[in-house]
Design a protein around this motif. Structure first.
Motif, PDB file in Angstrom:
ATOM      1  N   ASP A 120      44.146  37.149  39.825  1.00  8.19           N
ATOM      2  CA  ASP A 120      44.646  35.820  39.474  1.00  8.19           C
ATOM      3  C   ASP A 120      45.741  35.961  38.424  1.00  8.19           C
ATOM      4  OD1 ASP A 120      42.832  34.759  41.176  1.00  8.19           O
ATOM      5  OD2 ASP A 120      41.628  33.730  39.671  1.00  8.19           O
ATOM      6  N   ILE A 121      46.876  35.300  38.668  1.00  9.27           N
ATOM      7  CA  ILE A 121      48.034  35.422  37.772  1.00  9.27           C
ATOM      8  C   ILE A 121      48.634  34.044  37.560  1.00  9.27           C
ATOM      9  CG2 ILE A 121      50.313  36.467  37.446  1.00  9.27           C
ATOM     10  CD1 ILE A 121      49.394  38.635  39.517  1.00  9.27           C
ATOM     11  N   ARG A 122      48.967  33.743  36.297  1.00 12.13           N
ATOM     12  CA  ARG A 122      49.669  32.483  35.994  1.00 12.13           C
ATOM     13  C   ARG A 122      50.904  32.817  35.184  1.00 12.13           C
ATOM     14  NH1 ARG A 122      52.183  28.281  35.991  1.00 12.13           N
ATOM     15  NH2 ARG A 122      51.287  26.182  36.021  1.00 12.13           N
ATOM     16  N   VAL A 123      52.065  32.425  35.686  1.00  5.60           N
ATOM     17  CA  VAL A 123      53.315  32.638  34.965  1.00  5.60           C
ATOM     18  C   VAL A 123      53.937  31.294  34.636  1.00  5.60           C
ATOM     19  CG1 VAL A 123      53.762  34.893  36.004  1.00  5.60           C
ATOM     20  CG2 VAL A 123      54.702  32.835  37.083  1.00  5.60           C
ATOM     21  N   ARG A 124      54.669  31.285  33.518  1.00  3.63           N
ATOM     22  CA  ARG A 124      55.363  30.069  33.101  1.00  3.63           C
ATOM     23  C   ARG A 124      56.584  30.479  32.292  1.00  3.63           C
ATOM     24  NH1 ARG A 124      53.041  24.744  32.803  1.00  3.63           N
ATOM     25  NH2 ARG A 124      50.941  25.628  32.941  1.00  3.63           N
ATOM     26  N   GLY A 125      57.651  29.698  32.412  1.00  8.95           N
ATOM     27  CA  GLY A 125      58.855  30.001  31.655  1.00  8.95           C
ATOM     28  C   GLY A 125      59.617  31.174  32.243  1.00  8.95           C
ATOM     29  N   SER A 126      60.101  32.058  31.368  1.00  8.95           N
ATOM     30  CA  SER A 126      60.943  33.176  31.811  1.00  8.95           C
ATOM     31  C   SER A 126      60.424  34.498  31.289  1.00  8.95           C
ATOM     32  CB  SER A 126      62.381  32.974  31.320  1.00  8.95           C
ATOM     33  OG  SER A 126      62.925  31.781  31.846  1.00  8.95           O
TER      34      SER A 126
ATOM     35  N   THR B 133      46.074  35.257  49.903  1.00  5.82           N
ATOM     36  CA  THR B 133      46.760  34.893  48.664  1.00  5.82           C
ATOM     37  C   THR B 133      47.278  33.473  48.788  1.00  5.82           C
ATOM     38  OG1 THR B 133      47.434  37.175  48.210  1.00  5.82           O
ATOM     39  CG2 THR B 133      48.674  35.431  47.108  1.00  5.82           C
ATOM     40  N   VAL B 134      46.988  32.657  47.798  1.00  4.28           N
ATOM     41  CA  VAL B 134      47.488  31.284  47.751  1.00  4.28           C
ATOM     42  C   VAL B 134      48.308  31.115  46.480  1.00  4.28           C
ATOM     43  CG1 VAL B 134      46.891  28.835  47.635  1.00  4.28           C
ATOM     44  CG2 VAL B 134      45.566  30.377  49.100  1.00  4.28           C
ATOM     45  N   ILE B 135      49.495  30.533  46.617  1.00  2.00           N
ATOM     46  CA  ILE B 135      50.348  30.261  45.468  1.00  2.00           C
ATOM     47  C   ILE B 135      50.570  28.757  45.364  1.00  2.00           C
ATOM     48  CG2 ILE B 135      51.498  32.500  45.577  1.00  2.00           C
ATOM     49  CD1 ILE B 135      53.878  31.150  46.912  1.00  2.00           C
ATOM     50  N   GLY B 136      50.699  28.263  44.121  1.00  2.00           N
ATOM     51  CA  GLY B 136      50.913  26.844  43.924  1.00  2.00           C
ATOM     52  C   GLY B 136      50.924  26.485  42.453  1.00  2.00           C
ATOM     53  N   PRO B 137      51.034  25.196  42.132  1.00  2.00           N
ATOM     54  CA  PRO B 137      51.223  24.775  40.750  1.00  2.00           C
ATOM     55  C   PRO B 137      49.989  24.834  39.884  1.00  2.00           C
ATOM     56  CG  PRO B 137      51.175  22.869  42.214  1.00  2.00           C
ATOM     57  CD  PRO B 137      51.194  24.075  43.089  1.00  2.00           C
ATOM     58  N   ASP B 138      48.794  24.842  40.456  1.00  2.00           N
ATOM     59  CA  ASP B 138      47.554  24.888  39.683  1.00  2.00           C
ATOM     60  C   ASP B 138      46.743  26.108  40.115  1.00  2.00           C
ATOM     61  OD1 ASP B 138      44.619  24.392  39.164  1.00  2.00           O
ATOM     62  OD2 ASP B 138      45.430  22.626  38.156  1.00  2.00           O
ATOM     63  N   LEU B 139      46.529  27.035  39.195  1.00  2.00           N
ATOM     64  CA  LEU B 139      45.867  28.288  39.558  1.00  2.00           C
ATOM     65  C   LEU B 139      44.400  28.072  39.930  1.00  2.00           C
ATOM     66  CD1 LEU B 139      45.936  31.336  39.905  1.00  2.00           C
ATOM     67  CD2 LEU B 139      45.551  31.575  37.442  1.00  2.00           C
ATOM     68  N   GLY B 140      43.738  27.100  39.307  1.00  2.00           N
ATOM     69  CA  GLY B 140      42.356  26.826  39.665  1.00  2.00           C
ATOM     70  C   GLY B 140      42.232  26.419  41.121  1.00  2.00           C
TER      71      GLY B 140
ATOM     72  N   ALA C 250      46.790  33.425  43.362  1.00  2.00           N
ATOM     73  CA  ALA C 250      45.391  33.840  43.456  1.00  2.00           C
ATOM     74  C   ALA C 250      45.167  34.588  44.757  1.00  2.00           C
ATOM     75  CB  ALA C 250      44.469  32.628  43.382  1.00  2.00           C
ATOM     76  N   THR C 251      44.516  35.748  44.663  1.00  2.00           N
ATOM     77  CA  THR C 251      44.228  36.562  45.844  1.00  2.00           C
ATOM     78  C   THR C 251      42.724  36.790  45.963  1.00  2.00           C
ATOM     79  OG1 THR C 251      46.359  37.696  45.722  1.00  2.00           O
ATOM     80  CG2 THR C 251      44.632  38.775  46.998  1.00  2.00           C
ATOM     81  N   SER C 252      42.179  36.530  47.136  1.00  2.00           N
ATOM     82  CA  SER C 252      40.771  36.788  47.430  1.00  2.00           C
ATOM     83  C   SER C 252      40.656  37.937  48.419  1.00  2.00           C
ATOM     84  CB  SER C 252      40.105  35.534  48.016  1.00  2.00           C
ATOM     85  OG  SER C 252      39.977  34.530  47.048  1.00  2.00           O
ATOM     86  N   GLY C 253      39.562  38.670  48.314  1.00  2.00           N
ATOM     87  CA  GLY C 253      39.318  39.797  49.208  1.00  2.00           C
ATOM     88  C   GLY C 253      38.937  41.063  48.487  1.00  2.00           C
ATOM     89  N   GLY C 254      39.068  41.073  47.170  1.00  2.00           N
ATOM     90  CA  GLY C 254      38.713  42.265  46.405  1.00  2.00           C
ATOM     91  C   GLY C 254      37.227  42.422  46.192  1.00  2.00           C
TER      92      GLY C 254
ATOM     93  N   ALA D   4      40.270  28.639  34.183  1.00  2.00           N
ATOM     94  CA  ALA D   4      40.369  29.075  32.788  1.00  2.00           C
ATOM     95  C   ALA D   4      41.778  29.530  32.440  1.00  2.00           C
ATOM     96  CB  ALA D   4      39.373  30.200  32.520  1.00  2.00           C
ATOM     97  N   LEU D   5      42.405  30.279  33.352  1.00  2.00           N
ATOM     98  CA  LEU D   5      43.773  30.745  33.093  1.00  2.00           C
ATOM     99  C   LEU D   5      44.760  29.586  33.122  1.00  2.00           C
ATOM    100  CD1 LEU D   5      42.407  33.507  33.438  1.00  2.00           C
ATOM    101  CD2 LEU D   5      44.358  34.218  34.820  1.00  2.00           C
ATOM    102  N   GLU D   6      44.529  28.633  34.010  1.00  2.00           N
ATOM    103  CA  GLU D   6      45.401  27.457  34.062  1.00  2.00           C
ATOM    104  C   GLU D   6      45.313  26.659  32.761  1.00  2.00           C
ATOM    105  OE1 GLU D   6      48.240  24.940  35.449  1.00  2.00           O
ATOM    106  OE2 GLU D   6      47.528  26.695  36.552  1.00  2.00           O
ATOM    107  N   ARG D   7      44.105  26.448  32.277  1.00  2.00           N
ATOM    108  CA  ARG D   7      43.931  25.720  31.012  1.00  2.00           C
ATOM    109  C   ARG D   7      44.589  26.481  29.860  1.00  2.00           C
ATOM    110  NH1 ARG D   7      39.582  21.780  30.668  1.00  2.00           N
ATOM    111  NH2 ARG D   7      39.872  21.965  28.418  1.00  2.00           N
ATOM    112  N   LEU D   8      44.447  27.800  29.868  1.00  2.00           N
ATOM    113  CA  LEU D   8      45.047  28.611  28.814  1.00  2.00           C
ATOM    114  C   LEU D   8      46.569  28.539  28.872  1.00  2.00           C
ATOM    115  CD1 LEU D   8      45.075  30.638  26.538  1.00  2.00           C
ATOM    116  CD2 LEU D   8      44.635  32.459  28.201  1.00  2.00           C
TER     117      LEU D   8
END
Length: 258
Positions: free
Chosen positions: A132-138, A192-199, A169-173, A109-113
């Motif tokens: 879950d966090i999605r950043v783009r731009g500056s 925690t996994v980081i990459g280009p698609d948050l889903g 994305a971080t799991s364990g909470g 959902a956050l990736e689509r947004l």
């Protein structure tokens, strides 16, 4: 430091505070409806996919009732099946006959947004929902976003990540079930996994956590070798292990790059 104009908003959705922080210089007449639409989308996702809401499409599906032929629903269920196959069943949206896409849906959902905001001209933004966090731009002119990767069990910052375009994305909470045993996995602190698609990052983090310590390390190494997704594993004792590419976003080089 020079900052961007913009606007931010926080609302309770999916049982947690969700924030949308737009830094692109847009007039208020454009920012306000953008934020309205953003949270309307997230509420729709919750109403459609929540496994605990009786009238959600997932809730109806689990009770064997008729559902609407919603393209997004078909997309998510299909993707969850693909992810189950890709992780050898460690990401499992169906346990004991009950469908629960929670390990994927928030990141999706956050990736689509994030994509929608970019398409609308708000290319500088940060969206946060729980871990879950999605950043783009500056974050500011010429400056990468600075994101603290928090340990959900100890509420401390494990790493600081610098990026212009990244899903984290971080799991364990919350409890995660080992799909092989049906029992809650207790072997790890967080993943925690980081990459280009948050889903995808969300689903991979869920699967790797479910695997337990030994399989998690092996799968994370294979994932990093074959895809752009990097992993940070925190053991129950607090020991950290990360794949080599994680340092690209959290090392001195990342800080010097802005």
């Amino acid at each position: 430091m020079t900052t961007f104009p913009g606007s931010a908003r926080v609302e309770m959705i999916m049982g947690m505070p969700v924030s949308v922080d737009i830094r692109t210089a847009l007039p208020a007449r454009e920012l306000t409806p953008l934020l309205d639409d953003a949270f309307a989308w997230l509420r729709w996702v919750d109403d459609t996919f929540s496994p605990v809401k009786e009238d959600s499409q997932i809730g109806r599906l689990n009770r064997g009732q008729t559902i609407k032929q919603i393209p997004e629903l078909i997309e998510v269920l299909h993707r969850c099946e693909e992810l189950s196959e890709a992780t050898d069943g460690w990401f499992e949206p169906r346990i004991n006959g009950v469908i629960d896409p929670s390990g994927y849906i928030k990141g999706w959902a956050l990736e689509r947004l994030s994509r929608a905001l970019s398409n609308a001209g708000a290319g500088d933004h940060r969206i946060t929902a729980g871990n879950d966090i999605r950043v783009r731009g500056s974050a500011a002119p010429g400056k990468r976003w600075r994101i603290g990767v928090r340990d959900p069990r100890r509420d401390i910052v494990r790493k600081v990540v610098f990026a212009h375009d990244l899903g984290i994305a971080t799991s364990g909470g919350v409890p995660i079930v080992n799909p092989r045993t049906g029992e809650v996995q207790e072997g790890l602190g967080s993943v925690t996994v980081i990459g280009p698609d948050l889903g995808l990052a969300d689903a991979y983090a869920t699967a790797i956590y479910a695997m337990g310590p030994l399989l998690a390390r092996r799968y994370a190494a294979d994932l990093a070798a074959s895809t752009p997704y990097q992993t940070l594993i925190v053991g129950r004792d607090g020991q950290e292990i990360s794949t080599p590419g994680f340092a690209v976003y959290s090392g001195a080089e990342a800080r010097m790059a802005g």
